[in-house]
Design an enzyme around this catalytic site. Structure first.
Site, PDB file in Angstrom:
ATOM      1  CG  HIS A   1       0.246  25.801  21.140  1.00  0.00           C
ATOM      2  ND1 HIS A   1      -1.041  25.790  21.619  1.00  0.00           N
ATOM      3  CD2 HIS A   1       1.009  25.128  22.040  1.00  0.00           C
ATOM      4  CE1 HIS A   1      -1.054  25.139  22.775  1.00  0.00           C
ATOM      5  NE2 HIS A   1       0.157  24.728  23.053  1.00  0.00           N
TER       6      HIS A   1
ATOM      7  CG  ASP B   1       5.496  20.966  23.446  1.00  0.00           C
ATOM      8  OD1 ASP B   1       5.495  20.651  24.648  1.00  0.00           O
ATOM      9  OD2 ASP B   1       4.461  21.162  22.799  1.00  0.00           O
TER      10      ASP B   1
END
Length: 428
Positions: free
Chosen positions: A306, A363
């Protein structure tokens, strides 16, 4: 820590205050920099620049912390529902029972969308990307709600917030049903907020709607986890558009467009597209994990690591449990989901990924859940927008109530110096 910072330029020394937030984050306040020194800073992507002071969301990427208004995301996902979290983000406190019931009742009263809007959505071809449709539909709401919000009136502000929270899920459901070739319809005011969203999206013509508690719970958690994430690209867009005193609906439409990009909200769609590509190539996860580790290979493993979190994404820890429960309960046999499980297992055990903290992020798991729920892949970013809606509203409201100045970044010009105009006949 000293509450002053000093900058020396050309032998001149300048002093600037250092401000500290409630979580002991510090920042050099350079509001007077240009006036004092005649220079500006340059910070592409604003990675080191605070654009505002905000009381909404605290994020610590190094420690994997995410809190809404001081409440840990783990606590909210476990004990609250999405509408409670929306109220918290927007108004600053968790609602009591009476406040929540009034909030839901007021939303229900505004849940109709002008029938003319159906003509607008019908004008789009079925091949139009749902994010483009949603952005356009949100912007079109302005035509049916032309009065601007009086931000000095709490009542007017509340009414505008209720209207968009009521109408936006309808637009999301209509957008998905257009993709699937299903008729557009309204929901059922006897249902809860997220239950109603689920019904509007999934009820088939001539069939009785059957409530799926596990699916609704997973959807509720996903929406909570996506509700706000500090000053990301789309949130900053909402704030900077709103800083011109553009209305709430126009600012939200701009945020939707910013979210559309594959480096932002489109990441969960990119995850599924990657999984589908691996499946078409035979489904060998080990092969693609090796490609991901090969610096000379252009393949990029989507949904791992991330930009902000340097540890495990706290949202991913929560939603992994929901994904596992949902897949076990549904008993789905899907090679795409099998590939996702294989990649997850290898990444959590492979020293290359563990040492670099390249863990599956939100995600990755949200894409898996949306696929398991039967949501088309091109709708994934739309679902992200639905979850992010209360965060955008909260950020817009905070920015307007603080009367923040219009956003106007500076630049360093690197183009041609002044030069004389050459008539067209003399140009080579």
């Amino acid at each position: 820590m000293s509450n002053k910072a000093y900058l020396e330029i050309g032998g001149e020394r300048y002093e600037f205050p250092v401000i500290t937030g409630t979580e002991n984050e510090s920042a050099v306040d350079i509001k007077t920099l240009r006036a004092s020194t005649k220079i500006v800073t340059i910070d592409p992507g604003y990675k080191n620049t605070g654009s505002c002071e905000s009381a909404i969301t605290f994020l610590n990427g190094e420690k994997g912390i995410l809190r809404y208004r001081g409440y840990a995301i783990e606590e909210l996902a476990k004990h609250a529902d999405f509408l409670e979290v929306a109220y918290l983000l927007i108004f600053g406190e968790l609602p009591n029972g009476e406040q929540l019931e009034k909030f839901l009742s007021d939303i229900r009263k505004e849940s109709h969308v002008d029938e003319e809007m159906k003509k607008i959505i019908d004008a789009f071809p079925r091949t139009a990307h749902p994010m483009g449709v949603l952005s356009s539909m949100t912007s079109a709401l302005i035509a049916f709600n032309p009065s601007s919000v009086n931000v000095s009136s709490e009542e007017a502000m509340y009414h505008a917030i209720v209207r968009i929270l009521a109408k936006f899920p309808v637009l999301v459901a209509w957008t998905m049903r257009k993709v699937m070739g299903l008729p557009r319809e309204y929901g059922d005011n006897s249902l809860g907020y997220v239950e109603n969203i689920h019904k509007m999206m999934f009820r088939h013509p001539h069939e009785e709607y059957r409530k799926d508690d596990l699916a609704i719970e997973a959807l509720d958690q996903l929406l909570i986890l996506h509700a706000d994430h500090e000053q990301n690209c789309s949130t900053s867009t909402v704030r900077i558009v709103g800083s011109s005193h553009a209305g709430l609906f126009a600012s939200l439409s701009a945020g939707i467009s910013a979210l559309w990009g594959p480096l932002h909200g489109g990441a969960n769609q990119a995850v599924l597209e990657m999984l589908e590509a691996i499946n078409e190539d035979g489904g060998d996860t080990a092969k693609y994990m090796a490609k991901a580790k090969d610096k000379s290979d252009p393949f990029r493993l989507m949904g791992f690591g991330h930009r902000v979190y340097k540890n495990f994404d706290p949202r991913a820890k929560i939603i992994k449990k929901a994904a596992d429960s949902l897949l076990d309960d549904l008993g789905i046999e899907d090679p795409i989901l099998d590939i996702a499980k294989g990649l997850e297992k290898e990444a959590l055990e492979d020293p290359y990924f563990v040492d670099r903290k390249l863990y599956p992020n939100v995600d990755f798991y949200s894409g898996i859940i949306y696929r398991a729920l039967g949501i088309p892949v091109e709708m994934f970013t739309v679902m992200f927008a639905l979850g992010r809606l209360p965060g955008w509203i909260a950020q817009w409201r905070e920015m307007r109530l603080r009367n923040e100045p219009i956003g106007r970044p500076r630049q360093i010009y690197i183009g041609a110096n002044e030069r004389p105009f050459v008539p067209i006949k003399k140009r080579k």
